[in-house]
Design an enzyme around this catalytic site. Sequence first.
Site, mmCIF file in Angstrom:
data_model
loop_
_atom_site.group_PDB
_atom_site.id
_atom_site.type_symbol
_atom_site.label_atom_id
_atom_site.label_comp_id
_atom_site.label_asym_id
_atom_site.label_seq_id
_atom_site.Cartn_x
_atom_site.Cartn_y
_atom_site.Cartn_z
ATOM 1 N N MET A 1 -2.414 5.864 13.957
ATOM 2 C CA MET A 1 -3.418 6.165 13.487
ATOM 3 C C MET A 1 -4.313 7.145 14.323
ATOM 4 O O MET A 1 -5.388 7.165 14.319
ATOM 5 C CB MET A 1 -4.379 4.955 13.100
ATOM 6 C CG MET A 1 -3.522 3.852 12.235
ATOM 7 S SD MET A 1 -4.457 2.505 12.114
ATOM 8 C CE MET A 1 -4.022 1.644 13.259
ATOM 9 N N ASP B 1 0.709 -1.214 -0.069
ATOM 10 C CA ASP B 1 -0.020 -0.049 -0.190
ATOM 11 C C ASP B 1 1.064 1.211 -0.026
ATOM 12 O O ASP B 1 2.099 1.178 -0.309
ATOM 13 C CB ASP B 1 -0.793 -0.012 1.397
ATOM 14 C CG ASP B 1 -0.338 -0.186 2.450
ATOM 15 O OD1 ASP B 1 0.895 0.367 2.508
ATOM 16 O OD2 ASP B 1 -0.755 -1.337 3.274
ATOM 17 N N LYS C 1 -5.849 0.840 0.244
ATOM 18 C CA LYS C 1 -7.292 1.301 0.249
ATOM 19 C C LYS C 1 -7.851 1.851 -0.969
ATOM 20 O O LYS C 1 -7.324 2.547 -1.627
ATOM 21 C CB LYS C 1 -7.468 2.372 1.039
ATOM 22 C CG LYS C 1 -7.607 1.852 2.709
ATOM 23 C CD LYS C 1 -7.993 2.994 3.699
ATOM 24 C CE LYS C 1 -7.950 2.191 5.309
ATOM 25 N NZ LYS C 1 -7.796 3.536 6.072
#
Length: 254
Positions: free
Chosen positions: A171, A35, A56
């Site tokens: 995050m 990713d 994503k």
Amino acid sequence: MTGMVYLVGSGPGDPELLTVKAKRLLEEADVVLHDKLPGAAILESIPAEKREDVGKRAGGDRTSQEYTNARLVELAEAGKTVVRLKGGDPFVFGRGGEEAEHLAAHGIAFEYVPGITSAVAGPGVAGIPVTHRDHASSVTFVTGHEDPTKDESAVDWDALAKTGGTLVVLMGVGKLPAYTGELLEAGMPPETPVALVERATRPDQRVVLGTLESIVDVRDEAGIEPPAITVIGGVAATREHVAALLRNAAPRGV
Ligand code: SAH
């Protein structure tokens, strides 16, 4: 013959912080599933024809993870040597555990290749040791992604406010107001030092310092965005003692 899957950590972004093993496997792999988290410098060093972006996509995270799991099995069954490259360490909030279980359930041999996690290296490059004899005898890695006000939240911020150790939130940029609020409400002192380390070890790394009470304003003023690490606890103040001579710091701090 069935191929092989390597769950490989890329470290926090500086290509020199790839392990020797990760570098070798990236060279030997037929396919690299990744990713965006490993960062441009590392991704661009991999030949484009080997790279497959499984980050994503529209349809949400769940769809994407299912796709990645299925793709890993498909490629291995086709006899490929596959590197699943993940930012930091694959088993620290990287869904590496789910991928390992999926591979095992489908009879695919795999190897875990540790990477330097941003949970330790992120604070470190900002001059913040996650433990320190004077400040913290424990460190907790926690996701800031969950909504702390949700009843079913898996993170017990109330308990975390009482550990006396360092809290490292991954995050945790977007929900910073929510969990700092929870910690304050649980009795953590408002003057507790807090640092945000944005894009650690990358050329545009930035570090900002504040307190539990001020850090949301500090974030907004600096415009800090993911990926960033939040470090909460006395250790965060160490930065002020070492920053002048710390050569990991961004060329110009903020
Ligand atoms: N497996 C990764 C973490 C994945 S979760 C690891 O071990 O580092 C994604 C979060 O990691 C981001 O939201 C951010 O909090 C953190 N992160 C990853 N790389 C980072 C970096 N270079 N600088 C700051 N934070 C980073």
